[in-house]
Design a protein around this motif. Structure first.
Motif, mmCIF file in Angstrom:
data_model
loop_
_atom_site.group_PDB
_atom_site.id
_atom_site.type_symbol
_atom_site.label_atom_id
_atom_site.label_comp_id
_atom_site.label_asym_id
_atom_site.label_seq_id
_atom_site.Cartn_x
_atom_site.Cartn_y
_atom_site.Cartn_z
ATOM 1 N N HIS A 12 0.823 -1.213 0.000
ATOM 2 C CA HIS A 12 0.000 0.000 0.000
ATOM 3 C C HIS A 12 0.868 1.280 0.000
ATOM 4 O O HIS A 12 0.555 2.266 -0.676
ATOM 5 N N HIS A 28 1.162 4.626 -2.550
ATOM 6 C CA HIS A 28 1.183 6.069 -2.277
ATOM 7 C C HIS A 28 2.389 6.726 -2.952
ATOM 8 O O HIS A 28 2.305 7.853 -3.423
ATOM 9 N N SER A 66 -0.015 9.571 6.366
ATOM 10 C CA SER A 66 -1.392 9.080 6.322
ATOM 11 C C SER A 66 -1.886 8.835 7.741
ATOM 12 O O SER A 66 -1.248 9.224 8.718
ATOM 13 N N ASP A 117 -6.564 7.310 -0.104
ATOM 14 C CA ASP A 117 -6.522 5.936 -0.611
ATOM 15 C C ASP A 117 -7.356 5.766 -1.881
ATOM 16 O O ASP A 117 -8.503 6.191 -1.944
HETATM 17 ZN ZN ZN Z 1 -3.132 5.078 2.602
#
Ligand code: ZN
Ligand code: KG4
Length: 333
Positions: free
Chosen positions: A113, A117, A138, A299
């Motif tokens: 993940h 980003h 985040s 996201d």
């Molecule tokens: Zn995130």
């Protein structure tokens, strides 16, 4: 070469799917937020998130395919977030991605993940030159990453306690502003004085690591001592302290490693003050700022498809027995 990739993201409270071409052209990007289902609890409830992903994923993927104008049979790979995140939520996406890949007979790619980003910036600015320093902020992470090359990262610093977004969320909760805290503090701070209260800037002169839990306590103590303090001034002064530390360390890192540019990523990168202060700092230092649009900072699955495309080039497909890894780390050089 697999150029048309379906990306799937279910690591936390957004159910997202996207079709991206060659890691640069977003053909569709659909994000179904679950914020309303979690708001009354003041944070994400893992079991509610997993169940919502089960409910939302199929329609979200269908919508992403329809909006992209790409037929199922033309999808050439399926990329999915395999971690970090909530295990139940991750499992929904990973299982669905494997099923799609098997049915369509195309490669399956497990994506980190955080790497997603990092790649969000490239979706809007494909010509970004490396090396870059990326400030990834985040709800779960605060990282300063030296992106030396595609797939080659060095973590320069991270938070030793709360993530920046977590600090926004906790302070907002304390101030009774609801969840998620970042957007509401951002909005309220616009009417406050950022210099009204001198909140601490932890570890400002100390390497590249961050600490935000003392700041949160300082806000709580201040408000208890001064119950009449204007909420807008508290929000603005808190935000100023967070942004000060983030920008000071990010620009120092960019200077120290000789980066060609400084990028923002992660949900907190949607913050207006952080965005403008980072651009000003880069202008002063003569390096290129890159601040993705707000929808690319939070996201989404387009960034997962983009990171998946790069992974597929460098390492090929992931094995189908790849699981969900809640504490997956960024692959470092
Ligand atoms: Zn995130
Ligand atoms: O990247 P993200 O969408 O999800 C995670 O992977 O964590 O980030 C969500 C975080 C939340 O903590 C939220 O409060 C914060 O990003 N956030 C903001 C803003 N918009 C979202 N923080 C500060 N200012 C904003 N405008």
């Amino acid at each position: 070469m697999a150029d048309l990739i379906l990306g799937i993201e279910t690591s936390c409270d957004e159910t997202a799917a996207a079709v991206v071409e060659r890691a640069t052209r977003v053909r569709s990007s659909v994000v179904a937020s679950q914020i309303d289902r979690h708001a009354r609890y003041g944070g994400v409830v893992p079991e509610i998130a997993s169940r919502a992903h089960v409910e939302l994923l199929t329609p979200v993927v269908a919508q992403a395919l329809v909006e992209s104008g790409v037929a199922d049979r033309d999808i050439e790979a399926v990329a999915v977030t395999a971690g970090p995140g909530l295990v139940g939520s991750l499992l929904v996406g990973v299982s669905a991605a494997k099923a799609f890949a098997l049915v369509w007979g195309v490669p399956f790619v497990a994506v980190n993940h955080l790497e997603g980003h990092l790649y969000a910036a490239f979706l809007e600015e494909p010509d970004l030159e490396l090396p870059l320093v990326v400030l990834l902020v985040s709800g779960g992470h605060t990282l300063l990453v030296h992106m030396e090359d595609h797939g080659r990262y060095r973590i320069l610093g991270s938070t030793i306690d709360d993530a920046a977004g977590e600090a926004f969320d906790k302070v907002a909760r304390f101030l009774g502003l609801g969840y998620p805290g970042g957007p509401v503090i951002d909005r309220i701070a616009a009417d406050g004085d950022p210099h009204a209260i001198a909140f601490p800037r932890a570890m400002l002169d100390h390497d590249y690591d961050f600490s935000f839990s003392g700041l949160k306590t300082a806000v709580v103590n201040h408000v208890r001592k001064h119950p009449d303090a204007a909420t807008a001034d508290v929000a603005a002064s808190f935000q100023e302290a967070v942004v000060d530390v983030l920008v000071t360390k990010a620009r120092r890192a960019a200077r120290d490693v000789g980066a060609k540019g400084l990028c923002l990523g992660g949900g907190v990168a949607a913050n207006s003050s952080l965005r403008s202060r980072l651009v000003d700092a880069c202008d002063e230092d003569g390096i290129r700022p890159f601040v993705p649009s707000r929808s690319m900072c939070t996201d989404n699955a387009a960034m997962i498809a983009a990171a998946g495309w790069w992974r597929l080039q460098s390492e090929g497909p992931s094995p189908l027995d790849t699981g969900a890894t809640p504490n997956l780390r960024l692959p470092v050089a």
